[in-house]
Design a protein around this motif. Structure first.
Motif, PDB file in Angstrom:
ATOM      1  N   ARG A  22       0.944  -1.165   0.141  1.00  0.00           N
ATOM      2  CA  ARG A  22       0.219   0.000  -0.062  1.00  0.00           C
ATOM      3  C   ARG A  22       0.933   1.256  -0.021  1.00  0.00           C
ATOM      4  O   ARG A  22       0.634   2.250  -0.763  1.00  0.00           O
ATOM      5  CB  ARG A  22      -1.150   0.172   1.370  1.00  0.00           C
ATOM      6  CG  ARG A  22      -2.085  -1.079   1.185  1.00  0.00           C
ATOM      7  CD  ARG A  22      -3.080  -0.632   2.201  1.00  0.00           C
ATOM      8  NE  ARG A  22      -2.779  -1.003   3.471  1.00  0.00           N
ATOM      9  CZ  ARG A  22      -2.802  -1.800   4.300  1.00  0.00           C
ATOM     10  NH1 ARG A  22      -3.308  -3.099   3.858  1.00  0.00           N
ATOM     11  NH2 ARG A  22      -2.198  -1.864   5.432  1.00  0.00           N
ATOM     12  N   VAL A  23       1.739   1.260   0.890  1.00  0.00           N
ATOM     13  CA  VAL A  23       2.863   2.361   0.856  1.00  0.00           C
ATOM     14  C   VAL A  23       3.378   2.561  -0.446  1.00  0.00           C
ATOM     15  O   VAL A  23       3.657   3.784  -0.781  1.00  0.00           O
ATOM     16  CB  VAL A  23       3.973   2.117   1.945  1.00  0.00           C
ATOM     17  CG1 VAL A  23       4.748   3.417   1.861  1.00  0.00           C
ATOM     18  CG2 VAL A  23       3.143   2.244   3.236  1.00  0.00           C
ATOM     19  N   LYS A  27       3.297   5.911  -2.679  1.00  0.00           N
ATOM     20  CA  LYS A  27       4.686   6.926  -2.603  1.00  0.00           C
ATOM     21  C   LYS A  27       5.742   6.416  -3.647  1.00  0.00           C
ATOM     22  O   LYS A  27       6.708   6.979  -3.915  1.00  0.00           O
ATOM     23  CB  LYS A  27       5.364   6.792  -1.247  1.00  0.00           C
ATOM     24  CG  LYS A  27       4.414   7.600  -0.426  1.00  0.00           C
ATOM     25  CD  LYS A  27       5.248   7.820   0.971  1.00  0.00           C
ATOM     26  CE  LYS A  27       4.265   8.755   1.798  1.00  0.00           C
ATOM     27  NZ  LYS A  27       4.941   9.241   3.049  1.00  0.00           N
ATOM     28  N   GLY A  28       5.560   4.985  -4.438  1.00  0.00           N
ATOM     29  CA  GLY A  28       6.634   4.619  -5.250  1.00  0.00           C
ATOM     30  C   GLY A  28       7.726   3.877  -4.273  1.00  0.00           C
ATOM     31  O   GLY A  28       7.678   4.281  -2.886  1.00  0.00           O
ATOM     32  N   ASP A  54      15.711  -4.753   5.094  1.00  0.00           N
ATOM     33  CA  ASP A  54      15.854  -3.719   4.240  1.00  0.00           C
ATOM     34  C   ASP A  54      14.919  -3.362   3.284  1.00  0.00           C
ATOM     35  O   ASP A  54      14.107  -4.232   3.308  1.00  0.00           O
ATOM     36  CB  ASP A  54      17.316  -3.278   3.663  1.00  0.00           C
ATOM     37  CG  ASP A  54      17.431  -4.436   2.803  1.00  0.00           C
ATOM     38  OD1 ASP A  54      16.428  -5.238   2.132  1.00  0.00           O
ATOM     39  OD2 ASP A  54      18.636  -4.733   2.164  1.00  0.00           O
ATOM     40  N   LYS A  55      14.837  -2.133   2.847  1.00  0.00           N
ATOM     41  CA  LYS A  55      13.735  -1.886   1.899  1.00  0.00           C
ATOM     42  C   LYS A  55      13.734  -3.029   0.593  1.00  0.00           C
ATOM     43  O   LYS A  55      12.544  -3.233   0.238  1.00  0.00           O
ATOM     44  CB  LYS A  55      13.662  -0.556   1.291  1.00  0.00           C
ATOM     45  CG  LYS A  55      12.614  -0.269   0.685  1.00  0.00           C
ATOM     46  CD  LYS A  55      12.073   1.460   0.556  1.00  0.00           C
ATOM     47  CE  LYS A  55      13.131   2.011  -0.163  1.00  0.00           C
ATOM     48  NZ  LYS A  55      12.915   3.419  -0.373  1.00  0.00           N
ATOM     49  N   ALA A  56      14.737  -3.387   0.268  1.00  0.00           N
ATOM     50  CA  ALA A  56      14.735  -4.330  -0.983  1.00  0.00           C
ATOM     51  C   ALA A  56      14.226  -5.630  -0.483  1.00  0.00           C
ATOM     52  O   ALA A  56      13.415  -6.177  -1.168  1.00  0.00           O
ATOM     53  CB  ALA A  56      16.308  -4.630  -1.423  1.00  0.00           C
ATOM     54  N   VAL A 110       7.288  -3.038  -9.467  1.00  0.00           N
ATOM     55  CA  VAL A 110       8.236  -3.790  -8.935  1.00  0.00           C
ATOM     56  C   VAL A 110       9.163  -4.508 -10.261  1.00  0.00           C
ATOM     57  O   VAL A 110      10.191  -4.587 -10.210  1.00  0.00           O
ATOM     58  CB  VAL A 110       7.442  -5.309  -8.548  1.00  0.00           C
ATOM     59  CG1 VAL A 110       8.359  -6.662  -8.555  1.00  0.00           C
ATOM     60  CG2 VAL A 110       6.772  -5.060  -7.393  1.00  0.00           C
ATOM     61  N   ALA A 111       8.537  -4.516 -11.721  1.00  0.00           N
ATOM     62  CA  ALA A 111       9.230  -4.779 -12.734  1.00  0.00           C
ATOM     63  C   ALA A 111      10.195  -3.851 -13.034  1.00  0.00           C
ATOM     64  O   ALA A 111      11.581  -4.168 -13.329  1.00  0.00           O
ATOM     65  CB  ALA A 111       8.300  -4.898 -13.894  1.00  0.00           C
TER      66      ALA A 111
END
Length: 196
Positions: A22-23, A27-28, A54-56, A110-111
Motif C-alpha cells: 500500500r505504501v 509513494k513509489g 531492508d527495503k529491498a 516491481v518490474a
C-alpha cells in the motif's frame, strides 16, 4: 525462553508485506521509507527490521504476496477432468485479479525496480520459474493421462500462457471496462489445440 511460532511469523510478515505494498503504491519504492511502512503496518521499527532487513527485502515480499493463491490454483488444475476448460478459467481468474485497483501499478513498479535491483530481479525470476514449473507439472499429468495431446510442447505453451496473462492484465489496466471474456476469447483456440 520463548520459542518461535512459524504461523505467527508467516502471518505477521504477510501483513507487513501488504502494508508495504500500500505504501509503495502511494509513494513509489524510492519515495517510501521504512518508517512509512512501519507506520502503515502498525509495528515498531524494531519489529519491522526483525522481519525485513531492508527495503529491498520488503519490495521482494510485496512483489510476491499474490503468488501462494495463484500457485494453489495452478496446482488444482492437475485434479480436474477438463484441463482445457480449467486453463480458460484460470486465465480469466488471473486477468480478473490483475484488474483489482492498484495491482498492475504495483506489478509495473516491481518490474521497474527489478531492472535496477538485482535482489528484486532474483526474487521475480524465482517467482516466475515457480509459476512456470507448477503449470507444466499440472499440464503434464493431463498429458500423461491422455487428456492433452502427446505432441504438445508444454514448457513453451506454459511460457506463452503466463506471458499472455501478464499482457492481458496490463491491457485491462489501460483499457478499463474491457470484457475479460472478449480479451481472452482469441486465445481459446490455442488452448483448445492442446486437446488430443
Amino acid at each position: 525462553m520463548r520459542t518461535a511460532d512459524p504461523d505467527l511469523h508467516r502471518r505477521r510478515s504477510g501483513e507487513i508485506a501488504i502494508a508495504a505494498a500500500r505504501v509503495f503504491l502511494a509513494k513509489g519504492f524510492h519515495g517510501a521509507s521504512m518508517q512509512d511502512v512501519s507506520r502503515e503496518a502498525g509495528v515498531s521499527m524494531g519489529l519491522l527490521y526483525r522481519y525485513f532487513e531492508d527495503k529491498a527485502a520488503l519490495i521482494a515480499a510485496a512483489a510476491t504476496i499474490d503468488r501462494a493463491p495463484l500457485l494453489a490454483e495452478i496446482a488444482a488444475l492437475a485434479d480436474i477432468t477438463d484441463p482445457v476448460a480449467g486453463l480458460e478459467n484460470l486465465l480469466a481468474d488471473m486477468v480478473n485479479v490483475a484488474g483489482e485497483p492498484g495491482y498492475i501499478d504495483l506489478v509495473t513498479e516491481v518490474a521497474a525496480e527489478a531492472c535496477r535491483n538485482p535482489r528484486v530481479a532474483a526474487v521475480l525470476q524465482e517467482d516466475e520459474r515457480a509459476l512456470h514449473t507448477a503449470l507444466v507439472a499440472a499440464l503434464s499429468s493431463h498429458q500423461a493421462a491422455g487428456r492433452l495431446s502427446a505432441d504438445a510442447d508444454l514448457p513453451s505453451f506454459a511460457l506463452l500462457y503466463l506471458t499472455l496473462a501478464d499482457a492481458l492484465a496490463l491491457r485491462l489496466r489501460f483499457e478499463p471496462g474491457q470484457s475479460i471474456t472478449a480479451l481472452i476469447g482469441p486465445f481459446s483456440p490455442s488452448i483448445r489445440s492442446l486437446q488430443p
